[in-house]
Scaffold this active site. Sequence first.
Site, PDB file in Angstrom:
ATOM      1  N   ASP A  41     -24.455 -24.491  34.003  1.00 34.35           N
ATOM      2  CA  ASP A  41     -24.604 -23.970  32.638  1.00 34.35           C
ATOM      3  C   ASP A  41     -23.286 -24.171  31.902  1.00 34.35           C
ATOM      4  O   ASP A  41     -22.215 -24.011  32.489  1.00 34.35           O
ATOM      5  CB  ASP A  41     -24.946 -22.473  32.693  1.00 34.35           C
ATOM      6  CG  ASP A  41     -25.583 -21.962  31.412  1.00 34.35           C
ATOM      7  OD1 ASP A  41     -26.728 -21.465  31.480  1.00 34.35           O
ATOM      8  OD2 ASP A  41     -24.934 -22.050  30.348  1.00 34.35           O
TER       9      ASP A  41
ATOM     10  N   LYS B 224     -32.375 -24.477  21.538  1.00 32.39           N
ATOM     11  CA  LYS B 224     -33.751 -24.002  21.314  1.00 32.39           C
ATOM     12  C   LYS B 224     -34.019 -23.330  19.969  1.00 32.39           C
ATOM     13  O   LYS B 224     -35.047 -22.673  19.803  1.00 32.39           O
ATOM     14  CB  LYS B 224     -34.148 -23.061  22.444  1.00 32.39           C
ATOM     15  CG  LYS B 224     -33.278 -21.815  22.520  1.00 32.39           C
ATOM     16  CD  LYS B 224     -33.912 -20.744  23.395  1.00 32.39           C
ATOM     17  CE  LYS B 224     -33.186 -19.431  23.234  1.00 32.39           C
ATOM     18  NZ  LYS B 224     -33.776 -18.325  23.942  1.00 32.39           N
TER      19      LYS B 224
ATOM     20  N   SER C 255     -42.841 -25.484  26.184  1.00 34.15           N
ATOM     21  CA  SER C 255     -43.104 -24.397  25.243  1.00 34.15           C
ATOM     22  C   SER C 255     -44.463 -24.579  24.591  1.00 34.15           C
ATOM     23  O   SER C 255     -44.932 -25.709  24.411  1.00 34.15           O
ATOM     24  CB  SER C 255     -42.021 -24.441  24.158  1.00 34.15           C
ATOM     25  OG  SER C 255     -42.399 -23.668  23.051  1.00 34.15           O
ATOM     26  N   ALA C 256     -45.051 -23.471  24.191  1.00 38.90           N
ATOM     27  CA  ALA C 256     -46.309 -23.519  23.444  1.00 38.90           C
ATOM     28  C   ALA C 256     -46.125 -24.219  22.100  1.00 38.90           C
ATOM     29  O   ALA C 256     -47.101 -24.546  21.431  1.00 38.90           O
ATOM     30  CB  ALA C 256     -46.831 -22.106  23.215  1.00 38.90           C
TER      31      ALA C 256
ATOM     32  N   TYR D 184     -36.869 -29.551  17.489  1.00 43.30           N
ATOM     33  CA  TYR D 184     -36.808 -28.831  18.771  1.00 43.30           C
ATOM     34  C   TYR D 184     -38.106 -29.061  19.557  1.00 43.30           C
ATOM     35  O   TYR D 184     -38.094 -29.451  20.723  1.00 43.30           O
ATOM     36  CB  TYR D 184     -36.591 -27.315  18.537  1.00 43.30           C
ATOM     37  CG  TYR D 184     -37.069 -26.482  19.686  1.00 43.30           C
ATOM     38  CD1 TYR D 184     -36.361 -26.456  20.888  1.00 43.30           C
ATOM     39  CD2 TYR D 184     -38.267 -25.749  19.614  1.00 43.30           C
ATOM     40  CE1 TYR D 184     -36.830 -25.719  21.974  1.00 43.30           C
ATOM     41  CE2 TYR D 184     -38.734 -25.011  20.674  1.00 43.30           C
ATOM     42  CZ  TYR D 184     -38.020 -24.995  21.852  1.00 43.30           C
ATOM     43  OH  TYR D 184     -38.496 -24.279  22.928  1.00 43.30           O
TER      44      TYR D 184
ATOM     45  N   LYS E  57     -39.186 -31.194  23.320  1.00 43.90           N
ATOM     46  CA  LYS E  57     -40.020 -30.712  24.441  1.00 43.90           C
ATOM     47  C   LYS E  57     -41.172 -31.688  24.699  1.00 43.90           C
ATOM     48  O   LYS E  57     -41.474 -32.029  25.842  1.00 43.90           O
ATOM     49  CB  LYS E  57     -40.582 -29.315  24.138  1.00 43.90           C
ATOM     50  CG  LYS E  57     -39.537 -28.213  24.113  1.00 43.90           C
ATOM     51  CD  LYS E  57     -38.954 -27.956  25.496  1.00 43.90           C
ATOM     52  CE  LYS E  57     -37.837 -26.940  25.496  1.00 43.90           C
ATOM     53  NZ  LYS E  57     -37.102 -26.850  26.748  1.00 43.90           N
TER      54      LYS E  57
ATOM     55  N   ASN F 116     -44.520 -16.449  24.088  1.00 43.01           N
ATOM     56  CA  ASN F 116     -43.320 -15.828  23.490  1.00 43.01           C
ATOM     57  C   ASN F 116     -42.628 -14.874  24.455  1.00 43.01           C
ATOM     58  O   ASN F 116     -43.035 -13.711  24.566  1.00 43.01           O
ATOM     59  CB  ASN F 116     -43.703 -15.085  22.206  1.00 43.01           C
ATOM     60  CG  ASN F 116     -44.094 -16.023  21.080  1.00 43.01           C
ATOM     61  OD1 ASN F 116     -45.006 -16.847  21.243  1.00 43.01           O
ATOM     62  ND2 ASN F 116     -43.419 -15.932  19.964  1.00 43.01           N
TER      63      ASN F 116
ATOM     64  N   PRO G 260     -41.621 -20.835   6.499  1.00 40.99           N
ATOM     65  CA  PRO G 260     -42.226 -22.179   6.544  1.00 40.99           C
ATOM     66  C   PRO G 260     -42.457 -22.620   7.994  1.00 40.99           C
ATOM     67  O   PRO G 260     -41.601 -22.414   8.849  1.00 40.99           O
ATOM     68  CB  PRO G 260     -41.166 -23.065   5.877  1.00 40.99           C
ATOM     69  CG  PRO G 260     -40.312 -22.143   5.083  1.00 40.99           C
ATOM     70  CD  PRO G 260     -40.345 -20.814   5.773  1.00 40.99           C
TER      71      PRO G 260
ATOM     72  N   ASP H 285     -44.637 -21.401  10.070  1.00 38.92           N
ATOM     73  CA  ASP H 285     -45.304 -20.390  10.904  1.00 38.92           C
ATOM     74  C   ASP H 285     -46.820 -20.541  10.837  1.00 38.92           C
ATOM     75  O   ASP H 285     -47.366 -20.970   9.825  1.00 38.92           O
ATOM     76  CB  ASP H 285     -44.925 -18.985  10.433  1.00 38.92           C
ATOM     77  CG  ASP H 285     -43.701 -18.450  11.146  1.00 38.92           C
ATOM     78  OD1 ASP H 285     -43.181 -19.163  12.029  1.00 38.92           O
ATOM     79  OD2 ASP H 285     -43.268 -17.335  10.813  1.00 38.92           O
TER      80      ASP H 285
HETATM   81  C1  UD1 Z   1     -40.617 -19.457  17.719  1.00 38.93           C
HETATM   82  C2  UD1 Z   1     -40.545 -20.925  17.445  1.00 38.93           C
HETATM   83  C3  UD1 Z   1     -41.106 -21.660  18.635  1.00 38.93           C
HETATM   84  C4  UD1 Z   1     -40.322 -21.292  19.886  1.00 38.93           C
HETATM   85  C5  UD1 Z   1     -40.388 -19.775  20.077  1.00 38.93           C
HETATM   86  C6  UD1 Z   1     -39.496 -19.350  21.214  1.00 38.93           C
HETATM   87  C7  UD1 Z   1     -40.661 -21.134  14.997  1.00 38.93           C
HETATM   88  C8  UD1 Z   1     -41.484 -21.580  13.852  1.00 38.93           C
HETATM   89  N1  UD1 Z   1     -41.257 -21.235  16.210  1.00 38.93           N
HETATM   90  O1  UD1 Z   1     -41.972 -19.107  17.869  1.00 38.93           O
HETATM   91  O2  UD1 Z   1     -41.015 -23.044  18.419  1.00 38.93           O
HETATM   92  O3  UD1 Z   1     -40.868 -21.928  21.012  1.00 38.93           O
HETATM   93  O4  UD1 Z   1     -39.923 -19.128  18.898  1.00 38.93           O
HETATM   94  O5  UD1 Z   1     -39.737 -18.026  21.546  1.00 38.93           O
HETATM   95  O6  UD1 Z   1     -39.539 -20.706  14.856  1.00 38.93           O
HETATM   96  N2  UD1 Z   1     -41.237 -12.778  12.544  1.00 38.93           N
HETATM   97  C9  UD1 Z   1     -40.953 -11.906  11.511  1.00 38.93           C
HETATM   98  N3  UD1 Z   1     -39.631 -11.633  11.240  1.00 38.93           N
HETATM   99  C10 UD1 Z   1     -38.594 -12.153  11.967  1.00 38.93           C
HETATM  100  C11 UD1 Z   1     -38.900 -13.038  13.027  1.00 38.93           C
HETATM  101  C12 UD1 Z   1     -40.225 -13.332  13.278  1.00 38.93           C
HETATM  102  O7  UD1 Z   1     -41.858 -11.419  10.835  1.00 38.93           O
HETATM  103  O8  UD1 Z   1     -37.429 -11.848  11.648  1.00 38.93           O
HETATM  104  C13 UD1 Z   1     -42.647 -13.079  12.872  1.00 38.93           C
HETATM  105  C14 UD1 Z   1     -43.027 -14.543  12.762  1.00 38.93           C
HETATM  106  O9  UD1 Z   1     -43.479 -14.854  11.466  1.00 38.93           O
HETATM  107  C15 UD1 Z   1     -44.121 -14.655  13.835  1.00 38.93           C
HETATM  108  C16 UD1 Z   1     -43.718 -13.633  14.898  1.00 38.93           C
HETATM  109  O10 UD1 Z   1     -42.824 -12.742  14.236  1.00 38.93           O
HETATM  110  O11 UD1 Z   1     -45.358 -14.256  13.294  1.00 38.93           O
HETATM  111  C17 UD1 Z   1     -42.992 -14.257  16.069  1.00 38.93           C
HETATM  112  O12 UD1 Z   1     -41.911 -15.045  15.612  1.00 38.93           O
HETATM  113  P1  UD1 Z   1     -40.830 -15.666  16.621  1.00 38.93           P
HETATM  114  O13 UD1 Z   1     -40.331 -14.606  17.542  1.00 38.93           O
HETATM  115  O14 UD1 Z   1     -39.812 -16.380  15.796  1.00 38.93           O
HETATM  116  O15 UD1 Z   1     -41.658 -16.670  17.506  1.00 38.93           O
HETATM  117  P2  UD1 Z   1     -42.589 -17.923  17.068  1.00 38.93           P
HETATM  118  O16 UD1 Z   1     -42.492 -18.189  15.626  1.00 38.93           O
HETATM  119  O17 UD1 Z   1     -43.942 -17.683  17.630  1.00 38.93           O
END
Ligand code: UD1
Length: 331
Positions: free
Chosen positions: A31, A84, A124-125, A148, A152, A178, A292, A294
Site C-alpha cells: 500500500d 476511487k 464495483s456495481a 473511475y 473497473k 455500497n 449529476p 446519480d
Molecule cells: C458512488 C459512486 C460509485 C462508487 C460508489 C462507491 C457516484 C455517482 N457513484 O456510488 O461509482 O462505486 O460510490 O461506494 O459517485 N447522497 C446524498 N448526499 C451526499 C452523498 C450521497 O444525498 O452527500 C446520496 C446519493 O445521491 C445516492 C446515495 O446518497 O442516492 C448514495 O451515494 P454514494 O454514497 O455517493 O454512493 P453511490 O452514488 O451509490
Amino acid sequence: MKILVTGGCGYIGSHTATELLEAGHEVIIVDNFSNSSPEVVDNIKEITGKDFEFYPINLLDEENFENVFKENFIDAVIHFAALKAVGESVEKPLEYYNNNIGSTLVLFRLMKKYNVNNLVFSSSATVYGNPITCPITEEFTLSVTNPYGRTKLIIEDMLRDICKVDKSLNVAILRYFNPVGAHKSGKIGENPKGIPNNLMPYITKVATGELKELNVFGDDYETHDGTGVRDYIHVIDLAKGHLKSLEKLNENPGLVTYNLGTGKGYSVFDLVNTFSRINGIDIPYKIVGRRPGDIAECYSDPTKANKELGWSAKYGIEDMCKDSWNFYRGK
Ligand code: UD1
C-alpha cells in the site's frame, strides 16, 4: 495460503486482511497510503494479534513491486489498490487510467512471471451504469458513466480476455454495492481524506459537527420517499465474501463474477433516520438538487454468490450505522 493484498490499508482491504489473518492465512500488504495511513498496519496487527509482511510501495514502481514476488511465494492476490473518487476521476481522467490500469498491468505481468494464478479482483456495481431495472444480476449489460467506472470495466474486460487464453488462471471478479460500517473493534473503518463524496462518511462527519449539514441530492426520484435508493452492505460481510471467493477459486477454475450486496435497497432518508435513531444523534440536512450522474435506485440480486459461494450478508442497516459511528467517533 499466502495472500498478497494490494491496497490492504484501504477501507475494504484492511477489513479483508483482518479476516484473512483471523482465518489463519498469511498476508502480505502492499500500500502507498494514497488514501490511508500507516497506523492501519498497526491496527490490523492489534486486532488480530498477528504479524504480516508490509511493503509501503506504489504498484507502478515495478522494480520494488517485483521484490515482493521475489521475496515471497505467493498463492493468491486480492487486488484492491486503486483511486476511487468518481468526481475526481472526471477531473483527472489520465491520472485514473495511469494509476488504476497501469498498476494493474504491472501486477498481471508479475503474476505471470512468478506463476501466481489465483486472483480476486475488486470491482464495483458501477459497471452496471444506469441499470434498466432492479435487482441487478451479473448478466445485466455493462456500461459506465465516468473514468473511475471505466477503469473497473476495462480491468474486468482485460481479465475476460486473458482468461480465454490462459487456462491456468483462476479469477473471481467481485462487484460491490455500497460498502459501509466498520470493524466491531472501532480500530479500522472508512476515513476518507478531505470532504467525503459518499453518503455514510458524510453523515458521520455531520454527526461530529465537522460538517454542518448533509446535502440530500434530490427528493424527487421515483422511490418510496423520493431520495436515492442503494444496496448498503456491511464491510465485514464484504470482507467475508472475499474469503469465500478465495476458498472457491480452485473449485471453480477460470473466471467467475459475483455481486456482493444484500439484495435490499434503502433510501438516503432510511439511512439518515436509522443513523439518528440507533446512535441518538440528530443529523441536520437540506434538500439540494440531484447530483449529476446519480440514478434513482441500485440494488443487487445476490443469489449467485449465495448459492455458489455459500455466502450471504449477515448484518443489517442498524449494525452498519452503529459500527460506522463507533469507528468514526473514536477518530
Ligand atoms: C458512488 C459512486 C460509485 C462508487 C460508489 C462507491 C457516484 C455517482 N457513484 O456510488 O461509482 O462505486 O460510490 O461506494 O459517485 N447522497 C446524498 N448526499 C451526499 C452523498 C450521497 O444525498 O452527500 C446520496 C446519493 O445521491 C445516492 C446515495 O446518497 O442516492 C448514495 O451515494 P454514494 O454514497 O455517493 O454512493 P453511490 O452514488 O451509490
